[in-house]
Design a protein around this motif. Structure first.
Motif, PDB file in Angstrom:
ATOM      1  N   PHE A   1       1.441   6.700  -6.849  1.00 50.88           N
ATOM      2  CA  PHE A   1       0.295   7.470  -7.323  1.00 50.88           C
ATOM      3  C   PHE A   1       0.419   8.965  -7.005  1.00 50.88           C
ATOM      4  N   GLN A   2       1.031   9.282  -5.859  1.00 46.63           N
ATOM      5  CA  GLN A   2       1.042  10.673  -5.433  1.00 46.63           C
ATOM      6  C   GLN A   2       1.946  11.553  -6.300  1.00 46.63           C
ATOM      7  N   SER A   3       2.794  10.926  -7.076  1.00 41.40           N
ATOM      8  CA  SER A   3       3.659  11.715  -7.953  1.00 41.40           C
ATOM      9  C   SER A   3       2.892  12.382  -9.077  1.00 41.40           C
ATOM     10  N   THR A   4       1.684  11.857  -9.400  1.00 43.29           N
ATOM     11  CA  THR A   4       0.906  12.417 -10.508  1.00 43.29           C
ATOM     12  C   THR A   4      -0.498  12.832 -10.102  1.00 43.29           C
ATOM     13  N   THR A   5      -0.838  12.762  -8.836  1.00 42.64           N
ATOM     14  CA  THR A   5      -2.184  13.140  -8.401  1.00 42.64           C
ATOM     15  C   THR A   5      -2.133  13.690  -6.989  1.00 42.64           C
ATOM     16  N   GLU A   6      -3.257  14.104  -6.504  1.00 43.76           N
ATOM     17  CA  GLU A   6      -3.329  14.661  -5.158  1.00 43.76           C
ATOM     18  C   GLU A   6      -3.106  13.576  -4.109  1.00 43.76           C
ATOM     19  N   THR A   7      -2.663  14.017  -2.931  1.00 46.04           N
ATOM     20  CA  THR A   7      -2.282  13.069  -1.878  1.00 46.04           C
ATOM     21  C   THR A   7      -3.467  12.217  -1.424  1.00 46.04           C
TER      22      THR A   7
ATOM     23  N   ALA B   1       0.834  -1.208   0.000  1.00 46.48           N
ATOM     24  CA  ALA B   1       0.000   0.000   0.000  1.00 46.48           C
ATOM     25  C   ALA B   1       0.869   1.258   0.000  1.00 46.48           C
ATOM     26  N   ILE B   2       1.963   1.237   0.762  1.00 47.61           N
ATOM     27  CA  ILE B   2       2.848   2.402   0.807  1.00 47.61           C
ATOM     28  C   ILE B   2       3.522   2.620  -0.542  1.00 47.61           C
ATOM     29  N   VAL B   3       3.956   1.550  -1.185  1.00 47.71           N
ATOM     30  CA  VAL B   3       4.597   1.657  -2.498  1.00 47.71           C
ATOM     31  C   VAL B   3       3.609   2.217  -3.522  1.00 47.71           C
TER      32      VAL B   3
END
Length: 356
Positions: free
Chosen positions: A28-34, A21-23
């Motif tokens: 995902f957060q590199s291209t979208t909101e947290t 889940a952390i990976v």
């Protein structure tokens, strides 16, 4: 399965899915909101855990027990497709891009779903394949351990059965001797009864162990030989040689009794011929040399089931294969009216059982 092992398995599972889940969240957060990346990662991890848990804890163990792996492969493919479909829905409706870019018509959204489905297949395959691989390895190891335990229990039961087949025969012979002597020589019968008590004590209190001290087992055999000598008297010439130097060696109990019983049972009894039994027992360098030779006649040999002795010798051959598979050399020879059994046995100074 111990509690510590179960706890470790649960801890490993928790850490595995937490790391996954952390990976996913970092990816995902590199291209979208947290918050959206966290939502995607949590949903994907939750669905992946649910599907793989059902696959590895329900379907795979059942397939292994019933040996229906072809059916499991079909189930595995179905689970991969279903999980890929879930991934496709997540990636389509929780897309990195704004939602208003999706067409309003569901039919027009199908290309996006198909694209997400195809792109999710490798990830779904890797997740389920890795989980099944780990579970299969664990299940295979557990099955192997259970098989070894069952095999060991079977060997122990088989050895116990073989040993129990010897004990009643020995006890019957001794009681029969005492019964006869009580009518002829009460003093000798009393002496024989003392010998019988020593034999019975050994069988009751020592023969339930896997291994016993060699000198104790030899002492038991010497008592049996003494009983047979009293029974035969002057009708039989008995020669003995005992050389045991190492007092702390171990041997399987009652392993050598069958040789003594067989020799006195099938010794020559023809009129005008004095039979003989010769026993040589020598221990050197943790190796036991045990030889029993007796005279026999063609008339007596026809009473046997075969030319290798009765049930006692068959039992001891089985016990040697089970307990000393690579540590014994047994020879049974019959020629010139002589029946000879020679056993060379490698002994241990550790109280541990031998199994094949």
């Amino acid at each position: 399965m111990t509690k510590s092992f179960v706890l470790k398995e649960y801890l490993f599972t928790f850490i595995f899915w937490l790391v996954l889940a952390i990976v996913l969240w970092f990816n995902f957060q590199s291209t979208t909101e947290t918050y959206l990346a966290m939502t995607q990662a949590a949903i994907i991890a939750a669905f992946s855990f649910t599907f793989t848990h059902f696959l590895t804890n329900k379907l795979l163990p059942k397939a292994l027990r019933e040996k229906k792996m072809k059916r499991f492969l079909i189930q595995l493919i179905m689970v991969i497709f279903m999980l890929s479909l879930v991934f496709s829905i997540i990636f389509t409706y929780l897309e990195v891009e704004p939602k208003d870019q999706l067409p309003e018509n569901f039919r027009d959204q199908l290309p996006f779903l198909w694209k997400g489905f195809y792109m999710s297949l490798p990830a779904s395959f890797l997740i389920n394949g890795a989980a099944c691989g780990v579970k299969f390895y664990n299940e295979h190891g557990r099955i192997e351990r259970d098989h070894i335990l069952l095999q060991q229990a079977h060997l122990e039961n088989q050895l116990k059965l073989l040993q129990d087949q010897i004990n009643p025969h020995v006890v019957f012979n001794i009681l029969n001797h005492i019964h006869i002597l009580m009518k002829k020589d009460t003093q000798l019968a009393d002496y024989l009864l003392l010998k019988f008590s020593d034999i019975l004590r050994y069988q009751l209190y020592h023969c339930n162990e896997n291994l016993v001290f060699l000198n104790k087992d030899i002492e038991h055999i010497q008592n049996l030989v003494e009983v047979e000598k009293l029974r035969w008297g002057n009708e039989l010439d008995v020669k003995e040689s005992w050389e045991i130097t190492h007092k702390k060696l171990f041997i399987a109990p009652l392993l050598l009794v069958a040789f003594i019983e067989n020799a006195f049972k099938y010794v020559c009894r023809l009129p005008g011929h004095k039979g003989y039994v010769e026993i040589i027992c020598k221990e050197e360098n943790n190796t036991l040399y045990f030889c029993v030779e007796n005279s026999y006649s063609d008339i007596a040999i026809h009473k046997k089931k075969d030319r290798t002795g009765g049930i006692g010798l068959h039992n001891v051959q089985k016990r040697l294969k089970l307990q000393y598979p690579d540590s014994h050399d047994l020879k049974i020879e019959t020629n010139n009216n002589v029946f000879k059994v020679t056993l060379i046995l490698k002994l241990s100074d550790n109280n541990e059982q031998y199994y094949s």
